[in-house]
Design a protein around this motif. Structure first.
Motif, mmCIF file in Angstrom:
data_model
loop_
_atom_site.group_PDB
_atom_site.id
_atom_site.type_symbol
_atom_site.label_atom_id
_atom_site.label_comp_id
_atom_site.label_asym_id
_atom_site.label_seq_id
_atom_site.Cartn_x
_atom_site.Cartn_y
_atom_site.Cartn_z
ATOM 1 N N ARG A 152 0.987 -1.142 0.056
ATOM 2 C CA ARG A 152 0.028 0.011 0.306
ATOM 3 C C ARG A 152 0.845 1.261 0.134
ATOM 4 N NH1 ARG A 152 -5.226 -1.476 -1.054
ATOM 5 N NH2 ARG A 152 -5.591 -3.587 -0.334
ATOM 6 N N ASP A 153 1.084 1.914 -1.329
ATOM 7 C CA ASP A 153 1.827 3.162 -1.369
ATOM 8 C C ASP A 153 3.275 2.548 -1.084
ATOM 9 O OD1 ASP A 153 -0.258 4.879 -1.631
ATOM 10 O OD2 ASP A 153 -0.495 4.957 0.341
ATOM 11 N N SER A 161 -11.017 0.805 -17.658
ATOM 12 C CA SER A 161 -9.960 1.590 -17.434
ATOM 13 C C SER A 161 -9.307 1.577 -18.892
ATOM 14 C CB SER A 161 -8.862 1.103 -16.424
ATOM 15 O OG SER A 161 -7.719 1.981 -16.640
ATOM 16 N N THR A 204 -0.985 -2.940 -7.888
ATOM 17 C CA THR A 204 -1.336 -1.466 -7.419
ATOM 18 C C THR A 204 -2.240 -0.899 -8.686
ATOM 19 O OG1 THR A 204 0.666 -1.165 -6.207
ATOM 20 C CG2 THR A 204 -0.525 0.873 -7.133
ATOM 21 N N GLU A 205 -1.834 -1.185 -9.866
ATOM 22 C CA GLU A 205 -2.338 -0.529 -11.093
ATOM 23 C C GLU A 205 -3.770 -1.146 -11.210
ATOM 24 O OE1 GLU A 205 -0.037 -0.566 -14.765
ATOM 25 O OE2 GLU A 205 1.526 0.761 -13.936
ATOM 26 N N ARG A 220 -5.594 -2.554 -8.823
ATOM 27 C CA ARG A 220 -6.702 -1.988 -7.876
ATOM 28 C C ARG A 220 -6.954 -0.799 -8.179
ATOM 29 N NH1 ARG A 220 -2.697 -3.935 -3.910
ATOM 30 N NH2 ARG A 220 -3.155 -5.845 -3.222
ATOM 31 N N ALA A 221 -6.283 0.215 -8.944
ATOM 32 C CA ALA A 221 -6.701 1.598 -9.091
ATOM 33 C C ALA A 221 -7.653 1.544 -10.094
ATOM 34 C CB ALA A 221 -5.446 2.311 -9.661
ATOM 35 N N GLN A 223 -13.477 -0.441 -10.305
ATOM 36 C CA GLN A 223 -14.683 0.588 -10.177
ATOM 37 C C GLN A 223 -15.874 -0.054 -9.404
ATOM 38 O OE1 GLN A 223 -14.517 3.582 -11.095
ATOM 39 N NE2 GLN A 223 -12.583 3.320 -11.981
#
Length: 448
Positions: free
Chosen positions: A173-174, A381, A389-390, A392-393, A396
């Motif tokens: 996470r980050d 997307s 990470t990408e 999860r981003a 929607q």
């Protein structure tokens, strides 16, 4: 182009429609709530996003019927457990035949010989063991890797999924390793023994392995649980070389990526790992999994055994390799998971991917479609994710929830966790056409 108000309106309308269409499921849900925790035998049955659980009545091939008499085109297929269709005839016949001869003996049967030979031939590893689930197989593999290397660290990828194995519930996470918040009741910090990096980051992989303390790299050749994330060209080969160089055992968990081709991702693209895990579909839906390993790993296992004492190793359970599972696995491997099955699945999955792309484009959306073998996914997307990470981003949640519920109400099932589809040997072209048509209707409704 799709507003939050439009998503909310669809969710409200589709929840009401679901309740109207499914009175028998509603009645069973009310009764089940008396004694099943949260109203279902297992909590994943609530992940479909319906107002109450949809109760299944039967399934066959790539179709499912609920207790209210609705028929569904099934592209979820038990989240891979029935990837080769519901109740394939050879598997159903083998189960019925074995059921009258005993379910479990704690002894091998002649099916065991055929199953092992088939696994070795198909997946290029000479030695195998059977467990009751892929979670159990992954847990066993981690223990063996730590035991034979004398190392305590394992390496995983951010967003990975390897079943209910405590050691892998670590995310980034980050950029900071964090315990996955869904891990219940964990009493020690698994980050002490688990290292996590991003998929497709070769520099991070080399840095993680360089200290020489990693027992194994446990990975899917293509990530499938955080959304589909495909490996960069050459990444798997580089991982193989780095693991060899640093004395780390490479483990491929192909429980989902068996959809890639007849030999799984490994047999289709390579490279060959040191250990290999396959669960869910290998016995046609009967609880069963296998793990295979090289001759070198087998020799090192025997060395560990010789240093210990006789008795239970903490690996395996009483029902592991039971007679029913072996009979089902033999039938599935030799008569269902065949080259002919993949010859049907793969081109039809390509057709589905192209049709979904066309629907997305026709509705003016800049979404991406990823697929490998018979498994596909459309992502809300404009580009494919390269790591967890990408991925999860790109998720929607409310939008995907609305999409899934709309499809369910019109007789189409896709995986409830994200927008993933599977094409089975029993899937028909008209079912692919129908999924595309219903998705088109859904997007037109959302866009207005």
């Amino acid at each position: 182009m799709i507003s939050p108000a439009s998503i909310d309106a669809m969710l409200t309308a589709e929840r009401a429609l679901f309740a109207q269409r499914n009175p028998n499921s509603a009645a069973l849900a009310a009764k089940a709530a008396n004694h099943w925790h949260r109203g279902v035998p297992f909590h994943w049955m609530l992940d479909w996003g319906t107002p109450f659980p949809l109760f299944a009545e039967r399934a066959e091939g790539a179709e499912l019927w609920d207790v209210d008499g609705h028929r569904f085109d099934d592209f979820c297929l038990g989240d891979t457990g029935s990837m080769f269709g519901h109740s394939p005839a050879p598997v159903a016949d083998a189960i019925a035949r074995q059921a009258s001869r005993g379910l479990t003996y704690m002894l091998p049967t002649d099916d065991a010989v055929v199953v092992a030979d088939e696994l070795a031939k198909r997946f290029k590893l000479p030695f195998w063991q059977v467990t009751s689930s892929a979670s159990e197989a992954n847990r066993a593999v981690i223990r063996w890797c730590r035991g034979i290397t004398g190392r305590d660290q394992i390496l995983i990828f951010n967003g990975c999924y390897h079943g209910a194995v405590d050691d892998v519930f670590v995310d980034l996470r980050d950029g900071v390793p964090m315990l996955r918040r869904s891990l219940v009741g964990q009493v020690y910090d698994v980050r002490e023994h688990t290292r996590v990096i991003e998929f497709n980051d070769l520099a991070a992989l080399e840095a993680a392995l360089a200290p020489g303390d990693v027992a194994c790299l446990l990975m899917e050749p293509a990530m499938t649980n955080v959304g589909m994330v495909l490996p960069d060209d050459g990444y798997l080969e580089a991982a193989r070389e780095l693991c060899t160089r640093h004395g780390t055992l490479l483990v491929f968990d192909e429980t989902h990526t068996i959809s890639t081709g007849y030999g799984g991702h490994t047999g289709t693209y390579g490279p060959i790992p040191d250990l290999f895990v396959l669960g869910k579909p290998v016995a046609g839906g009967v609880p069963c999994a296998v793990y295979g390993f090289s001759a070198d790993v087998a020799e090192r296992m025997e060395h560990v055994r010789a240093q210990g004492e006789t008795g239970h190793s903490g690996i395996g359970t009483t029902l592991s390799a039971n007679a029913l599972a072996l009979a089902a696995m033999r039938a599935c491997l030799t008569q269902v998971m065949t080259p002919a099955a993949y010859a049907h699945m793969l081109p039809l999955a390509e057709t589905l991917a192209q049709k979904v792309k066309a629907v997305i484009a026709a509705n003016g959306l800049d979404w991406h479609v990823t697929h490998i073998g018979s498994r596909g996914e459309f992502i809300c997307s404009d580009k494919a994710a390269r790591n967890g990470t990408e991925a999860r981003a790109a998720m929607q949640g409310p939008l995907e929830h609305a999409l899934h519920l709309f499809l369910i109400n019109r007789g189409v099932l896709i995986a409830p966790f994200h927008n993933m589809t599977l094409v089975s040997p029993a899937t028909r072209p008209e079912q692919v056409d129908r999924l595309a048509e219903v998705l088109d209707e859904c997007l037109q409704t959302l866009i207005g």
